[in-house]
Design a protein around this motif. Structure first.
Motif, PDB file in Angstrom:
ATOM      1  N   VAL A 190     -27.169  32.906  11.569  1.00 18.75           N
ATOM      2  CA  VAL A 190     -28.327  32.044  11.348  1.00 18.75           C
ATOM      3  C   VAL A 190     -28.089  31.275  10.060  1.00 18.75           C
ATOM      4  O   VAL A 190     -27.814  31.870   9.018  1.00 18.75           O
ATOM      5  N   PHE A 191     -28.170  29.957  10.137  1.00 21.57           N
ATOM      6  CA  PHE A 191     -28.056  29.098   8.963  1.00 21.57           C
ATOM      7  C   PHE A 191     -29.453  28.639   8.553  1.00 21.57           C
ATOM      8  O   PHE A 191     -30.246  28.214   9.395  1.00 21.57           O
ATOM      9  N   LYS A 192     -29.734  28.695   7.252  1.00 17.16           N
ATOM     10  CA  LYS A 192     -30.993  28.175   6.722  1.00 17.16           C
ATOM     11  C   LYS A 192     -30.688  27.038   5.755  1.00 17.16           C
ATOM     12  O   LYS A 192     -29.810  27.168   4.888  1.00 17.16           O
ATOM     13  N   ILE A 249     -33.601  25.654  10.502  1.00 12.97           N
ATOM     14  CA  ILE A 249     -32.810  26.758  11.030  1.00 12.97           C
ATOM     15  C   ILE A 249     -31.803  26.247  12.055  1.00 12.97           C
ATOM     16  O   ILE A 249     -32.103  25.348  12.841  1.00 12.97           O
ATOM     17  N   ALA A 250     -30.617  26.851  12.047  1.00  5.96           N
ATOM     18  CA  ALA A 250     -29.629  26.609  13.103  1.00  5.96           C
ATOM     19  C   ALA A 250     -28.962  27.929  13.450  1.00  5.96           C
ATOM     20  O   ALA A 250     -28.694  28.759  12.567  1.00  5.96           O
ATOM     21  N   ILE A 272     -28.042  29.268   3.429  1.00  2.00           N
ATOM     22  CA  ILE A 272     -27.978  30.728   3.525  1.00  2.00           C
ATOM     23  C   ILE A 272     -27.499  31.054   4.929  1.00  2.00           C
ATOM     24  O   ILE A 272     -28.026  30.525   5.911  1.00  2.00           O
ATOM     25  N   VAL A 273     -26.470  31.891   5.012  1.00  2.00           N
ATOM     26  CA  VAL A 273     -25.899  32.273   6.306  1.00  2.00           C
ATOM     27  C   VAL A 273     -26.063  33.774   6.471  1.00  2.00           C
ATOM     28  O   VAL A 273     -25.571  34.560   5.653  1.00  2.00           O
ATOM     29  N   LEU A 274     -26.757  34.170   7.538  1.00  2.00           N
ATOM     30  CA  LEU A 274     -27.076  35.575   7.790  1.00  2.00           C
ATOM     31  C   LEU A 274     -26.646  35.971   9.190  1.00  2.00           C
ATOM     32  O   LEU A 274     -26.523  35.128  10.088  1.00  2.00           O
ATOM     33  N   TYR A 324     -23.721  36.423   4.793  1.00  2.00           N
ATOM     34  CA  TYR A 324     -22.368  35.861   4.804  1.00  2.00           C
ATOM     35  C   TYR A 324     -22.168  34.898   3.637  1.00  2.00           C
ATOM     36  O   TYR A 324     -21.081  34.828   3.062  1.00  2.00           O
ATOM     37  N   TYR A 325     -23.212  34.158   3.309  1.00  2.00           N
ATOM     38  CA  TYR A 325     -23.113  33.182   2.223  1.00  2.00           C
ATOM     39  C   TYR A 325     -24.516  32.790   1.793  1.00  2.00           C
ATOM     40  O   TYR A 325     -25.429  32.677   2.617  1.00  2.00           O
ATOM     41  N   ALA A 326     -24.684  32.572   0.484  1.00  2.00           N
ATOM     42  CA  ALA A 326     -25.943  32.034  -0.039  1.00  2.00           C
ATOM     43  C   ALA A 326     -25.609  31.146  -1.227  1.00  2.00           C
ATOM     44  O   ALA A 326     -25.080  31.620  -2.230  1.00  2.00           O
TER      45      ALA A 326
END
Length: 384
Positions: A75-77, A54-55, A138-140, A127-129
């Protein structure tokens, strides 16, 4: 000109984030060019997602043709660095499922259903997956900035926390059913409706049954736990043998996958690696046995009525009918109690290691099932 999806590939890790990638991602999200003015990222201290790296990223950007800037908290996964966890994800096809889920709920057809029903979907904005065999990103939206919080209590979720969780997932179940009724499964749900692999569960389930057998040493339940070991693959499939409604489910619903609002009257659901199309009772019994305090279990019918009211109300708001009754829901839950035990048993070592469960909670949940004759009925029916 807005960016093309082909221009953006998933990243390997936090250190691969850069201004160009962020700018392309935001342009895709907005449907028009965006310019990044500044950004920062940080890794949470001592908090790594069990199945993800996670970032947290803060970015300031502007939209083409508009003055002023917009601040976004994201949140980036990413895939975990641990090779064993990567293999676990690969064995279950879990990364692809989560990416497809987030792209599905972000699709225009699904969003239209939510808008028509007035659903505030309890899922972070996507935002992106993106997914490849080597990488996932994955960006949430970061729900922490909206004062949502994680509430994991080792003694178990309260009655009201359980109620909030079930009412939240009922919205996803209802919207998923409406989508399937209107559009079928098709390409949008191709991965989620594919057979769900369960073989990888046994690496956790079998040793955990030995642990439970030891915990119950001197009690008949000790041998009961051993009697369940040859039946794990049957247990995973119980929900398929007891058909109810087919819709989009979370597949791993417990407190660790929930973020509650300040007053805990709302919850958003995260970490959709186990999502699929299946009987929604799967999520209900998962929440009961992976999260709820044992004192909540005797009041399950009350909680199911709240769930059913939200589910049926949402389906009707979408212009569809529910051809089943509350009694059908009760019957399906009764048929799937053993599946709730499976969720608990598979998770015990991780929960104990993380300090997320007490022995009293384990004993209370199993005592509830034993008094209802769940183990005896299951063993008698399937041991042949």
């Amino acid at each position: 000109m807005a960016a093309s999806p082909r221009e953006l590939q998933p990243l390997q890790a936090e250190q691969d984030i850069n201004e160009k990638w962020l700018q392309t991602m935001l342009s895709l999200k907005l449907g028009r060019p965006a310019r990044v003015h500044s950004w920062t990222s940080r890794t949470p201290r001592g908090r790594e997602g069990f199945l993800s790296e996670i970032a947290f990223v803060s970015v300031s950007y502007s939209k083409d043709g508009e003055e002023g800037t917009v601040d976004a908290s994201l949140v980036f996964k990413f895939l975990p660095q641990d090779p064993a966890l990567r293999q676990f994800l690969a064995n279950g096809g879990l990364t692809k499922r989560e990416v497809e889920f987030y792209n599905f709920v972000s699709s225009s057809d699904f969003q239209e259903i939510c808008q028509n029903c007035g659903i505030d979907l309890p899922v972070p904005e996507t935002y992106y997956a993106g997914y490849t065999e080597e990488a996932i990103t994955i960006v949430l939206h970061d729900m922490n900035t909206d004062k949502f919080k994680s509430v994991i209590v080792k003694e178990g979720s309260s009655l009201e926390q359980t109620r909030t969780a079930l009412k939240s997932v009922a919205l996803v179940h209802a919207a998923g059913l409406l989508y399937i009724k209107q559009h079928g499964k098709g390409d949008s749900l191709k991965t989620l409706s594919s057979p769900f692999k369960t073989d990888f569960y046994d690496q956790f389930f079998l040793p955990n049954l030995d642990t439970l057998s030891t915990m119950y040493k001197g009690s008949p339940l000790s041998s009961t736990m051993q009697s369940l070991k040859p039946l794990t693959q049957v247990m995973y499939k119980v929900v398929e043998k007891r058909p109810f409604i087919d819709t989009v489910i979370h597949g791993d619903l417990w407190a660790g996958q929930l973020m509650y609002s300040e007053e805990e009257s709302r919850a958003v659901i995260i970490d959709w690696q186990f999502s699929r199309t299946c009987n929604p009772v799967t999520d209900i019994v998962s929440m009961f046995f992976m999260s709820s305090n044992p004192s909540v279990l005797p009041r399950y019918e009350e909680l199911l009525r709240d769930y059913w009211a939200v589910f049926t109300g949402t389906v009707k708001a979408g212009g569809a009918s529910v051809d089943l009754t509350f009694e059908n829901l009760l019957s399906s839950v009764e048929d799937c109690w053993i599946l709730g035990f499976q969720f608990l048993a598979v998770s015990i070592h991780d929960f104990i290691g993380g300090g997320n469960i007490t022995d009293e909670r384990i004993f209370g949940a199993i005592d509830f099932l034993e008094k209802r004759g769940v183990f005896k009925k299951f063993i008698e029916e399937f041991s042949q």
